[in-house]
Design an enzyme around this catalytic site. Sequence first.
Site, PDB file in Angstrom:
ATOM      1  N   GLY A 242      39.232  59.237 -61.014  1.00  0.00           N
ATOM      2  CA  GLY A 242      38.186  59.468 -62.009  1.00  0.00           C
ATOM      3  C   GLY A 242      37.947  60.947 -62.212  1.00  0.00           C
ATOM      4  O   GLY A 242      37.824  61.418 -63.325  1.00  0.00           O
ATOM      5  N   GLY A 472      39.673  55.959 -55.150  1.00  0.00           N
ATOM      6  CA  GLY A 472      40.998  56.339 -54.684  1.00  0.00           C
ATOM      7  C   GLY A 472      40.921  57.358 -53.564  1.00  0.00           C
ATOM      8  O   GLY A 472      41.931  57.787 -53.016  1.00  0.00           O
ATOM      9  N   ASN A 593      37.901  61.248 -41.530  1.00  0.00           N
ATOM     10  CA  ASN A 593      39.242  60.686 -41.381  1.00  0.00           C
ATOM     11  C   ASN A 593      40.234  61.770 -41.751  1.00  0.00           C
ATOM     12  O   ASN A 593      40.295  62.212 -42.899  1.00  0.00           O
ATOM     13  CB  ASN A 593      39.404  59.470 -42.303  1.00  0.00           C
ATOM     14  CG  ASN A 593      40.794  58.839 -42.202  1.00  0.00           C
ATOM     15  OD1 ASN A 593      41.810  59.532 -42.187  1.00  0.00           O
ATOM     16  ND2 ASN A 593      40.838  57.527 -42.133  1.00  0.00           N
ATOM     17  N   THR A 596      42.752  60.853 -44.806  1.00  0.00           N
ATOM     18  CA  THR A 596      42.232  60.826 -46.178  1.00  0.00           C
ATOM     19  C   THR A 596      41.623  62.184 -46.547  1.00  0.00           C
ATOM     20  O   THR A 596      41.668  62.588 -47.707  1.00  0.00           O
ATOM     21  CB  THR A 596      41.200  59.699 -46.359  1.00  0.00           C
ATOM     22  OG1 THR A 596      40.182  59.833 -45.373  1.00  0.00           O
ATOM     23  CG2 THR A 596      41.851  58.333 -46.219  1.00  0.00           C
ATOM     24  N   GLN A 600      42.495  64.577 -49.797  1.00  0.00           N
ATOM     25  CA  GLN A 600      41.508  65.119 -50.738  1.00  0.00           C
ATOM     26  C   GLN A 600      41.698  66.619 -50.948  1.00  0.00           C
ATOM     27  O   GLN A 600      41.662  67.118 -52.071  1.00  0.00           O
ATOM     28  CB  GLN A 600      40.082  64.843 -50.253  1.00  0.00           C
ATOM     29  CG  GLN A 600      39.657  63.400 -50.462  1.00  0.00           C
ATOM     30  CD  GLN A 600      39.761  62.985 -51.905  1.00  0.00           C
ATOM     31  OE1 GLN A 600      39.112  63.530 -52.786  1.00  0.00           O
ATOM     32  NE2 GLN A 600      40.625  62.017 -52.173  1.00  0.00           N
ATOM     33  N   GLU A 667      35.702  67.651 -53.731  1.00  0.00           N
ATOM     34  CA  GLU A 667      35.802  68.613 -54.822  1.00  0.00           C
ATOM     35  C   GLU A 667      36.176  70.029 -54.384  1.00  0.00           C
ATOM     36  O   GLU A 667      36.753  70.792 -55.159  1.00  0.00           O
ATOM     37  CB  GLU A 667      34.486  68.608 -55.613  1.00  0.00           C
ATOM     38  CG  GLU A 667      34.311  67.249 -56.285  1.00  0.00           C
ATOM     39  CD  GLU A 667      32.951  67.004 -56.892  1.00  0.00           C
ATOM     40  OE1 GLU A 667      32.768  67.351 -58.052  1.00  0.00           O
ATOM     41  OE2 GLU A 667      32.072  66.434 -56.209  1.00  0.00           O
TER      42      GLU A 667
HETATM   43 MO1  MOS Z   1      32.435  64.579 -59.473  1.00  0.00          MO
HETATM   44  S1  MOS Z   1      33.033  65.671 -61.124  1.00  0.00           S
HETATM   45  O1  MOS Z   1      30.833  65.182 -59.315  1.00  0.00           O
HETATM   46  O2  MOS Z   1      32.471  62.972 -60.021  1.00  0.00           O
END
Ligand code: MOS
Length: 701
Positions: A242, A472, A593, A596, A600, A667
């Site tokens: 997303g 995901g 983890n 994962t 990220q 992020e």
């Molecule tokens: Mo993230 S761009 O805050 O879903």
Amino acid sequence: MTGLLEPRAIGAALERIDGPAKVTGTAPYAFEHPVTDPTYLHPVQATIARGRITAVDTGPAEALDGVLAVITHENAPRLAAGQDAELAVLQSDEVAFRGQFVGAVVAETPEIARHAASLVAVSYDKQPHDVELHWDRDDLYVPDQVNPGYPTDTAQGDVGAALAEAGVTVDETYTTAWYHNNPMEPHTTVARWDTATHRDGADGLTLYDSTQGVHSVRSAVAPVLGLEEDRIRVIAPHVGGGFGSKGTAHAHVVLAAMAARVVTGRSVKFALTRQQMFSLVGYRTPTIQRVRLAANGEGRLSAISMDVVEQTSRIKEFAEQTAVPARMMYAAPNRSTTHRLAALDVPVPSWMRAPGECPGMFGPEVAMDELAVACGLDPIELRIRNEPEVDPESGRPFSSRNLVACLREGARRFGWLDRDPTPAARRNGGWLVGTGVASSTYPTYRMPGSVATIRFGLGGRYQVQIGAADLGTGTWTALTQIAADALDVGAERIELQIGDTALPKASVAGGSSGITSWGSTIVDAVRVFRDKFGNDPVEGDEADAATPENPDSDRFAMHAFGAQFAEVRVHEDTGEVRVPRLLGVFAVGRVINERTARSQFLGGMTMGLSMALHEQSVLDQRFGHVVNHDFAEYHIATNADVGTIEAHWIDEHDPYLNPMGSKGIGEIGIVGTAAAVVNAAHHATGIRVRDLPVTLDKLLR
Ligand code: MOS
């Protein structure tokens, strides 16, 4: 070492719980849920960027065999007035951007729907549109606040005086491009309207939606459709990415729901095409950033100033918080930030991975490199000299701040320490070689309002219910580990249930807040459960808890930090850019983890590399649309675009964040990468690129 049988599972590299279902193709994504009586929706999109619809001829479309409905603003069900204009689908004859929905066909097959949509003839009264973002537009305005609620402007001290008195200054303008989120799975909604079969006999709507938050979709569309929330069920067990574009409901969800009402009793399947995603599901606004730095000869900053110009749509404001990270990143007694918006006839911008921090760390982190060059200082040393004691904006201490540790550990791992700072001084077989560094940061949020239920079930397993989303990222696995750790049982005794509004309410997977928010909630629910039932519960014992408030959140500034390093090669004759190495070191509290988490970080860095070298949505100003609206022409970095890419983290213990001690990690990986690449390209060539992407034409002398 899967850690599957480890009793206390936080930190283990547990394999993805959803992995086998995904690789064997049995994990249902939104489009794949088996539904009875499917129908297919294909939209009709505006071909002008501004104006009015004067006539619609639906006759030829309606005459096709297999067409069930043609919906336009003339016959669409009325939605609740006064709602979000992006979601007011087919409610008027006005067109606010090219690509906006002006109609939809529902048919027995996707092919018939698509063909019929092409037969809907829409006539327009076209008006002149305005889609050009410029620094010096005379209609720039001051938004009331910037996302997700920060002040628009800030000022401390006297930046002008500091600049006038400074020994060294940087005053440059940087730009970032339009970017589209482009998750692998297209935005998809399957909608079904049932009469008297849903719930306790009332009419109701079921949505299988590709979303970062089932409850947030429900609360966004319920008022628009004029429904009570309990008459809508949203289901999303698996999501194919997303990056923020599925963090809020966009118009297609409402369109699918509307169509389902028109063909009540049939399921309406609507998967956007890649091309449709370039105008309908959000994007990152382009930004123009003027950054001014003032320092003395030792590189100590006396002023930091950042002025941002960016765009929003005419129908809905979205104010990217681009200058916000500059408020907390480095020490300087004089500081100011501003945001100005141009409201254009363009699609509605929205969230994209690290909104604010990602574009907003580009200009400042390149400016810091420019300052380092001007001062004759190593760019890491420059950053260390300007490390603040407390958050310069709020005056609060940081709950933990390990930027310097990340810079040092990265320098060691990357082999920075013997770097010759002279630009354009290293050649290797026709290639100019350079290295660059930039900082990363991202705030640590905890969203309120989730609820988790713990239930002791059959076979000695604990059901853990929370309507969270896994887009995901690894939520299925990480929340299982957190629950196992809190209950002090093996992960195999946890049966996690997420992705359904029939489960307890959960906040959105956004702002890297999913695990911090839902994890805190689960740990609290476990505490309540153990208080009530002890360590030997019986089947059916159940307890729940809402997200606890963090008493420390007002006392501390809470942020994750990181340092990113890039090696760049630029061909002397052609300007071609190669990135043989990327390396990031992050300080993100406790890693839940490691498997994962690493993916990220690597994913974020890859997306940052992509932003540095390739990504750019190119607007055709004559028509107001993105012309490179497909994967043939909107380039996204792949394995071939980088040699080695490494992500590491330091041991960070922060007792103030949450019971897990974790910071969000979804992020931060994208923050700073593009600046590191630009800084390395400068080191390689002596050419300073200030406008992304770093294409070869910008590196030719
Ligand atoms: Mo993230 S761009 O805050 O879903």
